[in-house]
Design a protein around this motif. Structure first.
Motif, PDB file in Angstrom:
ATOM      1  N   ALA A 151       0.831  -1.207   0.000  1.00  0.00           N
ATOM      2  CA  ALA A 151       0.000   0.000   0.000  1.00  0.00           C
ATOM      3  C   ALA A 151       0.862   1.252   0.000  1.00  0.00           C
ATOM      4  N   HIS A 152       1.985   1.215   0.712  1.00  0.00           N
ATOM      5  CA  HIS A 152       2.862   2.387   0.767  1.00  0.00           C
ATOM      6  C   HIS A 152       3.613   2.581  -0.550  1.00  0.00           C
ATOM      7  N   LEU A 153       3.966   1.487  -1.212  1.00  0.00           N
ATOM      8  CA  LEU A 153       4.602   1.607  -2.525  1.00  0.00           C
ATOM      9  C   LEU A 153       3.647   2.253  -3.534  1.00  0.00           C
ATOM     10  N   LEU A 154       2.404   1.801  -3.524  1.00  0.00           N
ATOM     11  CA  LEU A 154       1.420   2.370  -4.441  1.00  0.00           C
ATOM     12  C   LEU A 154       1.192   3.848  -4.140  1.00  0.00           C
ATOM     13  N   GLU A 155       1.151   4.173  -2.865  1.00  0.00           N
ATOM     14  CA  GLU A 155       0.973   5.571  -2.466  1.00  0.00           C
ATOM     15  C   GLU A 155       2.154   6.428  -2.912  1.00  0.00           C
ATOM     16  N   THR A 156       3.353   5.865  -2.856  1.00  0.00           N
ATOM     17  CA  THR A 156       4.559   6.596  -3.237  1.00  0.00           C
ATOM     18  C   THR A 156       4.608   6.861  -4.737  1.00  0.00           C
ATOM     19  N   GLY A 157       4.001   5.970  -5.521  1.00  0.00           N
ATOM     20  CA  GLY A 157       3.952   6.185  -6.956  1.00  0.00           C
ATOM     21  C   GLY A 157       4.826   5.253  -7.779  1.00  0.00           C
ATOM     22  N   LEU A 158       5.360   4.182  -7.156  1.00  0.00           N
ATOM     23  CA  LEU A 158       6.176   3.187  -7.839  1.00  0.00           C
ATOM     24  C   LEU A 158       7.436   3.832  -8.436  1.00  0.00           C
ATOM     25  N   TYR A 159       8.075   3.095  -9.340  1.00  0.00           N
ATOM     26  CA  TYR A 159       9.343   3.565  -9.910  1.00  0.00           C
ATOM     27  C   TYR A 159       9.106   4.604 -11.001  1.00  0.00           C
ATOM     28  N   ASP A 160       9.985   5.593 -11.063  1.00  0.00           N
ATOM     29  CA  ASP A 160       9.984   6.565 -12.160  1.00  0.00           C
ATOM     30  C   ASP A 160      10.621   5.867 -13.363  1.00  0.00           C
ATOM     31  N   GLU A 161       9.837   5.602 -14.394  1.00  0.00           N
ATOM     32  CA  GLU A 161      10.300   4.788 -15.513  1.00  0.00           C
ATOM     33  C   GLU A 161      11.299   5.509 -16.406  1.00  0.00           C
ATOM     34  N   SER A 162      11.556   6.770 -16.149  1.00  0.00           N
ATOM     35  CA  SER A 162      12.565   7.489 -16.924  1.00  0.00           C
ATOM     36  C   SER A 162      13.968   7.294 -16.355  1.00  0.00           C
ATOM     37  N   PHE A 163      14.072   6.712 -15.157  1.00  0.00           N
ATOM     38  CA  PHE A 163      15.376   6.473 -14.543  1.00  0.00           C
ATOM     39  C   PHE A 163      15.841   5.058 -14.867  1.00  0.00           C
ATOM     40  N   HIS A 164      16.779   4.946 -15.801  1.00  0.00           N
ATOM     41  CA  HIS A 164      17.293   3.633 -16.176  1.00  0.00           C
ATOM     42  C   HIS A 164      18.507   3.233 -15.356  1.00  0.00           C
ATOM     43  N   ARG A 165      18.967   4.102 -14.501  1.00  0.00           N
ATOM     44  CA  ARG A 165      19.941   3.802 -13.450  1.00  0.00           C
ATOM     45  C   ARG A 165      19.470   4.559 -12.211  1.00  0.00           C
ATOM     46  N   HIS A 166      19.880   4.090 -11.043  1.00  0.00           N
ATOM     47  CA  HIS A 166      19.507   4.734  -9.777  1.00  0.00           C
ATOM     48  C   HIS A 166      17.998   4.799  -9.592  1.00  0.00           C
ATOM     49  N   GLU A 167      17.268   3.909 -10.254  1.00  0.00           N
ATOM     50  CA  GLU A 167      15.809   3.910 -10.082  1.00  0.00           C
ATOM     51  C   GLU A 167      15.420   3.636  -8.637  1.00  0.00           C
ATOM     52  N   GLU A 168      16.245   2.817  -7.954  1.00  0.00           N
ATOM     53  CA  GLU A 168      15.928   2.488  -6.559  1.00  0.00           C
ATOM     54  C   GLU A 168      16.184   3.682  -5.631  1.00  0.00           C
ATOM     55  N   ARG A 169      17.202   4.473  -5.940  1.00  0.00           N
ATOM     56  CA  ARG A 169      17.468   5.666  -5.134  1.00  0.00           C
ATOM     57  C   ARG A 169      16.339   6.671  -5.279  1.00  0.00           C
ATOM     58  N   ARG A 174      11.612   9.336  -2.422  1.00  0.00           N
ATOM     59  CA  ARG A 174      10.188   9.652  -2.276  1.00  0.00           C
ATOM     60  C   ARG A 174       9.543   8.842  -1.152  1.00  0.00           C
ATOM     61  N   PHE A 175       9.906   7.573  -1.042  1.00  0.00           N
ATOM     62  CA  PHE A 175       9.324   6.704  -0.018  1.00  0.00           C
ATOM     63  C   PHE A 175       9.644   7.223   1.379  1.00  0.00           C
ATOM     64  N   GLN A 210      23.046  12.779 -11.677  1.00  0.00           N
ATOM     65  CA  GLN A 210      22.799  14.201 -11.875  1.00  0.00           C
ATOM     66  C   GLN A 210      21.302  14.482 -12.035  1.00  0.00           C
ATOM     67  N   ARG A 211      20.584  13.561 -12.660  1.00  0.00           N
ATOM     68  CA  ARG A 211      19.132  13.716 -12.791  1.00  0.00           C
ATOM     69  C   ARG A 211      18.452  13.644 -11.417  1.00  0.00           C
ATOM     70  N   LEU A 212      18.972  12.788 -10.538  1.00  0.00           N
ATOM     71  CA  LEU A 212      18.451  12.719  -9.172  1.00  0.00           C
ATOM     72  C   LEU A 212      18.619  14.054  -8.455  1.00  0.00           C
ATOM     73  N   ILE A 213      19.801  14.624  -8.578  1.00  0.00           N
ATOM     74  CA  ILE A 213      20.077  15.908  -7.932  1.00  0.00           C
ATOM     75  C   ILE A 213      19.153  16.984  -8.492  1.00  0.00           C
ATOM     76  N   SER A 214      18.948  16.961  -9.803  1.00  0.00           N
ATOM     77  CA  SER A 214      18.079  17.947 -10.431  1.00  0.00           C
ATOM     78  C   SER A 214      16.636  17.808  -9.947  1.00  0.00           C
ATOM     79  N   LYS A 215      16.180  16.567  -9.741  1.00  0.00           N
ATOM     80  CA  LYS A 215      14.783  16.327  -9.366  1.00  0.00           C
ATOM     81  C   LYS A 215      14.546  16.528  -7.882  1.00  0.00           C
ATOM     82  N   HIS A 216      15.511  16.071  -7.039  1.00  0.00           N
ATOM     83  CA  HIS A 216      15.269  16.046  -5.600  1.00  0.00           C
ATOM     84  C   HIS A 216      16.229  16.907  -4.776  1.00  0.00           C
TER      85      HIS A 216
END
Length: 232
Positions: A151-169, A174-175, A210-216
């Motif tokens: 339920a918490h994963l669904l609330e968080t919004g699952l994985y951002d499919e644009s991140f092909h590396r560091h998707e777990e970070r 967000r989690f 770098q995309r992580l830094i830009s987003k978060h």
């Protein structure tokens, strides 16, 4: 499978004919009762003999196949959406786990309702399954070996499919804005280091960092995560 599982194990696989059998055998050899968990395997359009390897386990897994390669985050999201368990844990296809992996992680969350997820320590192993070192999962977090409440994963919004590396970070940042991940000081996960780990592509890893830094505003490393928690 007509049972309602407690736990859904998500196994994404792409061209891993060499290791997928070892991974699945470890998951089928769990001390958690077999009717209490399901194993969802998402084949992301493998071009090697992975489909044949999966066929050997056809009566023990829930197989999903992408007709074309969609990428790791999209495959993970497909598996999570198909999951029937209230608890979700990801195991990568080139890794394997201790026989008590599912049982202990599930028992911890079942007995500790204030915890939203739990990660276990892991052993770093080589191609021959020789242990290289034991690793603290909070000091050096990896994508796997974390059991979440679905339920918490669904609330968080699952994985951002644009991140092909560091998707777990990206997901973890967000989690952890709303939820807590506990640590189990037990090395129940086996993380395999080999020449084909996707983390070996340093240019791609840096691009998505770098995309992580830009987003978060942070890159999701353990130091940044610790700093974030200390400010809450």
């Amino acid at each position: 499978m007509n049972f309602k599982p407690l736990v859904s194990v998500i196994v994404p696989v792409f061209n891993q004919e060499r290791f997928i059998g070892r991974c699945l055998r470890s998951l089928l050899n769990q001390t958690l009762a077999r009717d209490q968990y399901e194993i969802i395997v998402i084949d992301d359009g493998s071009a090697d003999r992975t489909p044949y390897a999966l066929e050997l386990f056809h009566d023990a897994i829930v197989p999903l196949r992408n007709e074309r390669n969609m990428g790791l985050p999209a495959s993970l999201n497909r598996g999570i959406r198909a999951a029937r368990g209230d608890f979700i844990v990801r195991v990568d296809s080139d890794d394997y786990v201790n026989a008590n992996f599912l049982n202990i992680l599930h028992f911890f969350l079942d007995q500790n309702p204030l915890h939203d997820a739990v990660a276990c320590d892991y052993l770093l192993v080589d191609d021959h399954e020789q242990v290289l070192e034991r690793v603290n999962c909070m000091d050096e977090p990896i994508a796997c070996g974390i059991m979440f409440r679905k339920a918490h994963l669904l609330e968080t919004g699952l994985y951002d499919e644009s991140f092909h590396r560091h998707e777990e970070r990206e997901l973890r940042i967000r989690f952890e804005q709303k939820h807590h991940i506990a640590r189990l000081e037990l090395p129940l996960y086996r993380y395999r280091r080999h020449d084909h780990n996707i983390t070996n592509d340093l240019d791609a890893m840096e691009l998505h960092r770098q995309r992580l830094i830009s987003k978060h505003g942070i890159d999701g490393s353990s130091a940044s995560a610790s700093a974030r928690r200390s400010m809450q």
